[in-house]
Write an enzyme that holds these catalytic residues in place. Structure first.
Site, PDB file in Angstrom:
ATOM      1  N   GLU A  30       0.820  -1.209   0.000  1.00 21.76           N
ATOM      2  CA  GLU A  30       0.000   0.000   0.000  1.00 21.76           C
ATOM      3  C   GLU A  30       0.850   1.252   0.000  1.00 21.76           C
ATOM      4  O   GLU A  30       2.041   1.227   0.286  1.00 21.76           O
ATOM      5  CB  GLU A  30      -0.929  -0.017   1.205  1.00 21.76           C
ATOM      6  CG  GLU A  30      -0.191  -0.099   2.531  1.00 21.76           C
ATOM      7  CD  GLU A  30      -1.148  -0.326   3.693  1.00 21.76           C
ATOM      8  OE1 GLU A  30      -1.853  -1.342   3.681  1.00 21.76           O
ATOM      9  OE2 GLU A  30      -1.174   0.514   4.598  1.00 21.76           O
ATOM     10  N   CYS A  59       6.756  -7.128   7.130  1.00 23.80           N
ATOM     11  CA  CYS A  59       7.927  -6.586   7.831  1.00 23.80           C
ATOM     12  C   CYS A  59       8.304  -7.571   8.925  1.00 23.80           C
ATOM     13  O   CYS A  59       7.435  -8.218   9.500  1.00 23.80           O
ATOM     14  CB  CYS A  59       7.550  -5.244   8.467  1.00 23.80           C
ATOM     15  SG  CYS A  59       8.917  -4.417   9.309  1.00 23.80           S
ATOM     16  N   CYS A  82       6.980  -4.551  15.504  1.00 22.38           N
ATOM     17  CA  CYS A  82       6.702  -3.533  16.520  1.00 22.38           C
ATOM     18  C   CYS A  82       5.283  -3.735  17.061  1.00 22.38           C
ATOM     19  O   CYS A  82       4.373  -4.083  16.311  1.00 22.38           O
ATOM     20  CB  CYS A  82       6.839  -2.127  15.935  1.00 22.38           C
ATOM     21  SG  CYS A  82       8.509  -1.763  15.370  1.00 22.38           S
ATOM     22  N   CYS A 119       2.237  -1.779  15.374  1.00 21.71           N
ATOM     23  CA  CYS A 119       2.213  -1.594  13.925  1.00 21.71           C
ATOM     24  C   CYS A 119       1.520  -2.753  13.221  1.00 21.71           C
ATOM     25  O   CYS A 119       1.747  -3.922  13.550  1.00 21.71           O
ATOM     26  CB  CYS A 119       3.647  -1.450  13.420  1.00 21.71           C
ATOM     27  SG  CYS A 119       3.753  -1.201  11.647  1.00 21.71           S
ATOM     28  N   SER A 150      12.721   6.380   6.898  1.00 24.36           N
ATOM     29  CA  SER A 150      12.428   6.128   8.307  1.00 24.36           C
ATOM     30  C   SER A 150      12.868   4.729   8.686  1.00 24.36           C
ATOM     31  O   SER A 150      12.550   3.759   8.007  1.00 24.36           O
ATOM     32  CB  SER A 150      10.919   6.290   8.540  1.00 24.36           C
ATOM     33  OG  SER A 150      10.619   6.079   9.901  1.00 24.36           O
ATOM     34  N   HIS A 204      10.140   6.387  19.877  1.00 23.60           N
ATOM     35  CA  HIS A 204       8.956   5.952  20.637  1.00 23.60           C
ATOM     36  C   HIS A 204       9.178   5.755  22.136  1.00 23.60           C
ATOM     37  O   HIS A 204       8.209   5.575  22.876  1.00 23.60           O
ATOM     38  CB  HIS A 204       8.309   4.687  20.041  1.00 23.60           C
ATOM     39  CG  HIS A 204       7.965   4.806  18.586  1.00 23.60           C
ATOM     40  ND1 HIS A 204       7.531   5.979  18.001  1.00 23.60           N
ATOM     41  CD2 HIS A 204       8.004   3.893  17.561  1.00 23.60           C
ATOM     42  CE1 HIS A 204       7.310   5.780  16.706  1.00 23.60           C
ATOM     43  NE2 HIS A 204       7.608   4.538  16.407  1.00 23.60           N
ATOM     44  N   CYS A 216       0.410   2.437   8.792  1.00 23.45           N
ATOM     45  CA  CYS A 216       1.128   1.369   8.108  1.00 23.45           C
ATOM     46  C   CYS A 216       0.412   0.034   8.152  1.00 23.45           C
ATOM     47  O   CYS A 216       0.111  -0.468   9.218  1.00 23.45           O
ATOM     48  CB  CYS A 216       2.465   1.117   8.784  1.00 23.45           C
ATOM     49  SG  CYS A 216       3.376   2.574   9.104  1.00 23.45           S
TER      50      CYS A 216
HETATM   51  N1  SAH Z   1      10.071   0.543   9.401  1.00 22.01           N
HETATM   52  C1  SAH Z   1      10.259   1.961   9.384  1.00 22.01           C
HETATM   53  C2  SAH Z   1       9.286   2.709   8.501  1.00 22.01           C
HETATM   54  C3  SAH Z   1       7.834   2.352   8.540  1.00 22.01           C
HETATM   55  S1  SAH Z   1       6.730   2.959   9.699  1.00 22.01           S
HETATM   56  C4  SAH Z   1      10.265   2.503  10.777  1.00 22.01           C
HETATM   57  O1  SAH Z   1      10.058   1.757  11.708  1.00 22.01           O
HETATM   58  O2  SAH Z   1      10.545   3.687  10.947  1.00 22.01           O
HETATM   59  C5  SAH Z   1       6.638   4.674   9.715  1.00 22.01           C
HETATM   60  C6  SAH Z   1       6.355   5.209  11.123  1.00 22.01           C
HETATM   61  O3  SAH Z   1       5.015   4.934  11.575  1.00 22.01           O
HETATM   62  C7  SAH Z   1       7.277   4.627  12.170  1.00 22.01           C
HETATM   63  O4  SAH Z   1       7.717   5.647  13.022  1.00 22.01           O
HETATM   64  C8  SAH Z   1       6.371   3.659  12.909  1.00 22.01           C
HETATM   65  O5  SAH Z   1       6.856   3.369  14.173  1.00 22.01           O
HETATM   66  C9  SAH Z   1       5.070   4.411  12.887  1.00 22.01           C
HETATM   67  N2  SAH Z   1       3.853   3.627  13.114  1.00 22.01           N
HETATM   68  C10 SAH Z   1       3.576   2.359  12.778  1.00 22.01           C
HETATM   69  N3  SAH Z   1       2.333   2.018  13.146  1.00 22.01           N
HETATM   70  C11 SAH Z   1       1.811   3.114  13.735  1.00 22.01           C
HETATM   71  C12 SAH Z   1       0.550   3.383  14.344  1.00 22.01           C
HETATM   72  N4  SAH Z   1      -0.386   2.469  14.410  1.00 22.01           N
HETATM   73  N5  SAH Z   1       0.350   4.644  14.842  1.00 22.01           N
HETATM   74  C13 SAH Z   1       1.313   5.577  14.778  1.00 22.01           C
HETATM   75  N6  SAH Z   1       2.522   5.369  14.230  1.00 22.01           N
HETATM   76  C14 SAH Z   1       2.766   4.146  13.725  1.00 22.01           C
END
Ligand code: SAH
Length: 345
Positions: free
Chosen positions: A88, A108, A112, A115, A192, A217, A334
């Site tokens: 996406e 991925c 996390c 996510c 990122s 975070h 994401c």
């Molecule tokens: N893998 C990379 C890039 C993808 S995510 C990374 O970890 O940076 C882009 C950003 O969105 C990251 O900061 C991630 O931690 C955050 N993210 C993921 N899911 C989220 C959610 N549900 N709410 C807010 N931020 C989120």
């Protein structure tokens, strides 16, 4: 799967045309066709060349199979890859231009806690051309060409961890920046990462003026480990050292993403620790209230509390902003839309 043309640089297409025994000037036409987001069958080239290309290459690396427009103008896209996998992307309009959020992997493996992208682990890496073509397809969709770009900025913040697909991401950055192509400067691109520190050193050596963003975070290693398994491999200290090196090499300040999770990383102790950790560093902090993901039992910090958090950090002398949540009604975070689509099938 056949090969895809978007994986080729201009020089590689020139070589290919030579090998196929075709006149040299066709290379430019083919390359410009790709960069304008055209399928091989749509290109303005002789039928014979199309047929030769189609023996070796997919007609198009991906297709937009769905787009959903939010009430705030954000558009979410679902792309279908040649092997049937789905990724996406999002296009967001700002006063200064249009920013596209691009995926670098199907799924991925970083897992996390908040996510949606990592829910089913890593399925596969995207090739450089599959990353590039997300931009070319959306640029075309929005009525743009390589000369009149409708996508002006890119963030590698879709699904996937870009530094876990390092070589393809670097090749993508070179190709998107190529003079004869769509030529989006790496100054307008943000990468990122969840904090794969050793790869940040490699990236610093590439000579890009890329904006580096780190998903922090939490200012505490122990808390970070609870929500980001990668924190077991790299400590905050190791990440900061890598950021120092990145700054030394590129002279570009870096950015920390901080998703505010209710009751977990939004307290007074977090404000103090963040201040201690980041004050005086050439960095900016982007706060965002967590987008709730239905599979995960975590809530975003209330708006009022988020503004308080922002205010306190500002008072402490940090450069910080609170990103407005956009595209919430279209599941902008994401991995959310893809999961909904894949589940629905
Ligand atoms: N893998 C990379 C890039 C993808 S995510 C990374 O970890 O940076 C882009 C950003 O969105 C990251 O900061 C991630 O931690 C955050 N993210 C993921 N899911 C989220 C959610 N549900 N709410 C807010 N931020 C989120």
């Amino acid at each position: 799967m056949k090969e895809i043309l978007a994986d080729y640089s201009f020089e590689e297409i020139e070589n290919l045309i030579k090998e196929l025994n075709i006149q040299k000037f066709r290379a430019e036409q083919v390359y410009q066709g790709v960069m304008n987001g055209k399928r091989i069958t749509e290109m303005n080239i002789p039928l014979e060349l199309k047929e030769k290309l189609l023996e070796k290459f997919e007609d198009s690396p991906l297709e937009i199979i769905e787009h959903i427009e939010s009430s705030d103008g954000t558009i979410k896209f679902l792309f279908k890859l040649c092997d049937g996998n789905i990724v996406e992307g999002v296009l967001m309009s700002y006063i200064y231009g249009n920013t596209q959020c691009v995926s670098t992997q199907v799924g991925c493996r970083m897992n996390c806690a908040f996510c949606a992208s990592g829910l089913n682990g890593l399925i596969r890496n995207l090739s450089s051309g599959e990353i590039l073509y997300q931009v070319l397809a959306v640029n075309k969709f929005a009525g743009g060409t390589i000369k009149l770009r409708k996508v002006t900025n890119i963030v590698l913040m879709g699904s996937g961890e870009p530094l876990d697909n390092y070589n393809n991401v670097v090749k993508f950055l070179k190709n998107i920046n190529a003079e004869k192509g769509i030529n989006i400067s790496t100054r307008n691109i943000s990468l990122s990462t969840c904090g794969i520190a050793n790869k940040i050193y490699d990236l610093a050596e590439e000579g890009f003026s890329l904006n580096l963003t780190i998903s922090l975070h939490s200012a505490f290693d122990e808390e970070r480990k609870k929500i980001m398994p990668v924190a077991n491999a790299f400590s905050i200290n190791e990440i900061l050292k890598a950021c120092d090196y990145y700054f030394l090499k590129t002279k570009r300040r870096y950015i920390f993403e901080y998703s505010l999770i209710k009751g977990q990383n939004d307290g007074q102790k977090d404000i103090e620790a963040l201040t201690k950790l980041l004050k005086g560093r050439p960095c900016h902090i982007n706060l965002i209230r967590l987008n709730e993901v239905k599979e995960k039992n975590m809530q975003g910090t209330d708006k009022k509390e988020a503004y308080r958090f922002l205010g306190e950090l500002e008072k402490n002398g940090l450069s910080v902003s609170l990103r407005r949540q956009i595209g919430v009604d279209i599941e902008g975070a994401c991995g959310q839309l893809r999961n909904k689509f894949v589940e629905g099938k």
